[in-house]
Write an enzyme that holds these catalytic residues in place. Structure first.
Site, PDB file in Angstrom:
ATOM      1  N   ARG A 195       0.849  -1.200   0.000  1.00  0.00           N
ATOM      2  CA  ARG A 195       0.000   0.000   0.000  1.00  0.00           C
ATOM      3  C   ARG A 195       0.881   1.246   0.000  1.00  0.00           C
ATOM      4  O   ARG A 195       0.537   2.273  -0.558  1.00  0.00           O
ATOM      5  CB  ARG A 195      -0.958   0.008   1.195  1.00  0.00           C
ATOM      6  CG  ARG A 195      -1.730   1.313   1.355  1.00  0.00           C
ATOM      7  CD  ARG A 195      -3.084   1.186   2.069  1.00  0.00           C
ATOM      8  NE  ARG A 195      -3.082   0.311   3.217  1.00  0.00           N
ATOM      9  CZ  ARG A 195      -2.526   0.601   4.415  1.00  0.00           C
ATOM     10  NH1 ARG A 195      -1.933   1.764   4.619  1.00  0.00           N
ATOM     11  NH2 ARG A 195      -2.581  -0.267   5.391  1.00  0.00           N
ATOM     12  N   TYR A 201     -13.608  17.796 -15.979  1.00  0.00           N
ATOM     13  CA  TYR A 201     -14.116  16.434 -16.123  1.00  0.00           C
ATOM     14  C   TYR A 201     -15.297  16.213 -15.170  1.00  0.00           C
ATOM     15  O   TYR A 201     -15.283  16.707 -14.034  1.00  0.00           O
ATOM     16  CB  TYR A 201     -12.964  15.466 -15.800  1.00  0.00           C
ATOM     17  CG  TYR A 201     -13.349  14.020 -15.861  1.00  0.00           C
ATOM     18  CD1 TYR A 201     -13.535  13.376 -17.078  1.00  0.00           C
ATOM     19  CD2 TYR A 201     -13.532  13.286 -14.694  1.00  0.00           C
ATOM     20  CE1 TYR A 201     -13.895  12.047 -17.133  1.00  0.00           C
ATOM     21  CE2 TYR A 201     -13.888  11.952 -14.735  1.00  0.00           C
ATOM     22  CZ  TYR A 201     -14.077  11.334 -15.949  1.00  0.00           C
ATOM     23  OH  TYR A 201     -14.430  10.018 -15.998  1.00  0.00           O
ATOM     24  N   ASP A 228      -4.800  19.106 -14.662  1.00  0.00           N
ATOM     25  CA  ASP A 228      -5.118  17.795 -15.218  1.00  0.00           C
ATOM     26  C   ASP A 228      -4.618  17.787 -16.666  1.00  0.00           C
ATOM     27  O   ASP A 228      -5.121  18.520 -17.511  1.00  0.00           O
ATOM     28  CB  ASP A 228      -6.641  17.578 -15.145  1.00  0.00           C
ATOM     29  CG  ASP A 228      -7.074  16.198 -15.649  1.00  0.00           C
ATOM     30  OD1 ASP A 228      -6.362  15.619 -16.497  1.00  0.00           O
ATOM     31  OD2 ASP A 228      -8.137  15.714 -15.217  1.00  0.00           O
ATOM     32  N   LYS A 273      -6.431   6.621 -19.862  1.00  0.00           N
ATOM     33  CA  LYS A 273      -6.662   7.141 -21.206  1.00  0.00           C
ATOM     34  C   LYS A 273      -5.425   6.948 -22.090  1.00  0.00           C
ATOM     35  O   LYS A 273      -5.021   5.833 -22.321  1.00  0.00           O
ATOM     36  CB  LYS A 273      -7.079   8.605 -21.108  1.00  0.00           C
ATOM     37  CG  LYS A 273      -8.154   8.873 -20.049  1.00  0.00           C
ATOM     38  CD  LYS A 273      -9.487   8.212 -20.369  1.00  0.00           C
ATOM     39  CE  LYS A 273     -10.487   8.263 -19.215  1.00  0.00           C
ATOM     40  NZ  LYS A 273     -10.750   9.580 -18.685  1.00  0.00           N
TER      41      LYS A 273
HETATM   42  C1  LIG Z   1     -11.090   9.986 -17.468  1.00  0.00           C
HETATM   43  C2  LIG Z   1     -10.639  11.264 -16.906  1.00  0.00           C
HETATM   44  C3  LIG Z   1     -10.482  11.427 -15.518  1.00  0.00           C
HETATM   45  C4  LIG Z   1     -10.798  10.328 -14.533  1.00  0.00           C
HETATM   46  O1  LIG Z   1      -9.972   9.220 -14.686  1.00  0.00           O
HETATM   47  P1  LIG Z   1     -10.399   7.721 -14.259  1.00  0.00           P
HETATM   48  O2  LIG Z   1      -9.158   6.953 -14.517  1.00  0.00           O
HETATM   49  O3  LIG Z   1     -11.558   7.334 -15.108  1.00  0.00           O
HETATM   50  O4  LIG Z   1     -10.778   7.773 -12.815  1.00  0.00           O
HETATM   51  C5  LIG Z   1     -10.011  12.649 -15.072  1.00  0.00           C
HETATM   52  N1  LIG Z   1      -9.736  13.664 -15.917  1.00  0.00           N
HETATM   53  C6  LIG Z   1      -9.904  13.545 -17.234  1.00  0.00           C
HETATM   54  C7  LIG Z   1      -9.585  14.699 -18.114  1.00  0.00           C
HETATM   55  C8  LIG Z   1     -10.348  12.349 -17.784  1.00  0.00           C
HETATM   56  O5  LIG Z   1     -10.510  12.246 -19.108  1.00  0.00           O
END
Ligand SMILES: *Cc1c(COP(=O)(O)O)cnc(C)c1O
Length: 422
Positions: free
Chosen positions: A66, A119, A191, A216
């Site tokens: 962890r 998001y 982000d 992604k």
């Molecule tokens: C998909 C996404 C998230 C969240 O990510 P997860 O891995 O699905 O929890 C956050 N920010 C953006 C821009 C995203 O496309």
């Protein structure tokens, strides 16, 4: 925390080289060339003093997964290489990374400034969870830079940015907003999921903390969830502590898949964004398309600022269809090379309306308030041949238009559009 790290040889190399070699200069057991998936929950020590030193962080090594894990640690080093960061911390999902970072740096009575277009999940943290713990949240119009600066100047602890935005591809002026945040001593979090480290390095533009959904483009194959946070060792030690205690650690199997995926990131993205440019230009000429969002289009409202801070325009396009949801439900089933799903950044092309993807958590009224029309479709362009993707989109539009004309001529037409689908 690293066992036998050799000096990283990929520093200074091009991105296409760094994605392959970055963070992987580790001497693995059995001289394995690939990062082993280490599944051990705990790590054992013969020497109790050594165990204690590792536990205190005085000696490199692992105690309990962890806290840290050899496979996850390689992924974290890879991200350091790609974002030119001192340190990185991996989480079980992108949302775990985002909520972990916000909870690490915000407490009751503090204030965060962000934009309305973040998001969907991030937006829920802002609207639902942070206010509940006594954090004041101000969400500004994403394209109104002056309004954002004005809110920052009133005083805030965190400025949270996401650029380009999902799904309308608005681009924030990172340097200018960072300058405003620094004047009030706010921490800036960005982000970078849509841009990827290949197209944009927010730390180099003055941002303090970068977050990624590794689900992604980083992993790239739509088969794993993960998140990563990057920044200085000072800041990341706080994020790591939060994760250690709150427990949203990344599991080693997922870490391995993300490492494997990142190796082809440069190859994938080169192909994906070249196709995205071609598809976006075609969509501009299609009569059934009301508007197209892609920062690579010279007429796009954010084109100039995108050029100034990004090395490429990415592989996400969105467009608004004439006729709204009705046209969406006709067009999407006709596409051959498309997953109709709520994901992005994979090798396959993915189409989805905002209603069932990025803004599935919002009501119709909320989407309208955000300027997300029901006819908006997001495309995550895959690695298929550009010509095939273009031909596929053209045949789908041609069929929808011919059926429309047909229906006009025969009011009692009972033909089903799905007959010609795949
Ligand atoms: C998909 C996404 C998230 C969240 O990510 P997860 O891995 O699905 O929890 C956050 N920010 C953006 C821009 C995203 O496309």
């Amino acid at each position: 925390m690293d066992d036998k790290m050799k000096p990283d040889q990929s520093q200074g190399a091009g991105m296409g080289t760094r994605v392959v070699w970055g963070g992987e200069q580790v001497q693995h057991p059995y001289n394995a060339t690939q990062t082993p998936i280490v599944v051990s929950a705990a790590y054992g020590y013969q020497d109790i003093d050594e165990w204690y030193d590792v536990a205190l962080g005085k000696e490199p090594g692992f105690i309990y997964s962890r806290m840290s894990n050899p496979t996850v640690s390689v992924l974290e080093h890879k991200l350091c290489e790609l974002e030119s960061a001192e340190s990185a911390v991996a989480f079980s999902t992108g949302m775990a990374a985002i909520s972990g970072v916000l909870h690490t740096f915000l407490s009751c009575g503090q204030r965060v400034v962000s934009t309305r277009d973040s998001y969907g999940g991030t937006n829920k943290i802002f609207e639902e969870f942070l206010p509940r713990m006594g954090v004041e949240v101000t969400l500004c119009d994403t394209l109104d830079t002056e309004a954002i600066e004005h809110e920052i100047a009133k005083g805030c602890n965190v400025l949270y940015l996401e650029t380009p935005t999902n799904p309308t591809l608005k681009v924030l002026d990172i340097r200018r907003l960072v300058a405003a945040a620094k004047r009030v001593g706010a921490l800036v979090i960005a982000d970078n999921t849509f841009a990827t480290p290949l197209n944009q390095n927010p730390l180099a533009l003055g941002v303090d903390v970068v977050v990624h959904s590794a689900t992604k483009f980083l992993s790239g194959h739509g088969d794993v969830l993960g998140g990563v946070v990057c920044g200085t060792e000072h800041l990341m030690s706080k994020v790591r502590h939060y994760r250690e205690i709150n427990g949203a650690s990344l599991d080693p199997f997922s870490a391995y898949l993300i490492i494997r995926g990142i190796k082809t990131l440069a190859l994938r993205l080169r192909q994906q964004q070249a196709s995205a440019q071609v598809l976006a230009e075609y969509l501009c000429s299609e009569p059934l398309v009301e508007s197209v969002n892609y920062p690579g289009l010279p007429q796009h409202r954010s084109h100039v600022i995108a050029r100034s801070q990004m090395r490429g325009f990415g592989a996400i396009i969105s467009f608004v269809l004439v006729g709204g949801m009705d046209t969406v439900t006709r067009l999407l089933p006709l596409l051959k090379y498309a997953h109709r799903a709520g994901n992005l950044g994979a090798v396959e092309t993915i189409y989805g309306p905002a209603r069932t993807t990025s803004h599935v958590e919002n009501t119709l009224e909320e989407r309208e308030a955000l300027g997300i029309s029901e006819g908006l479709v997001r495309v995550s362009v895959g690695i298929e041949e550009t010509a095939d993707l273009l031909a596929d989109l053209k045949q789908a539009f041609t069929l929808v238009r011919s059926k429309q004309n047909h229906a006009h001529h025969h009011a009692d037409n009972t033909e089903r559009f799905t007959e010609v689908g795949t």
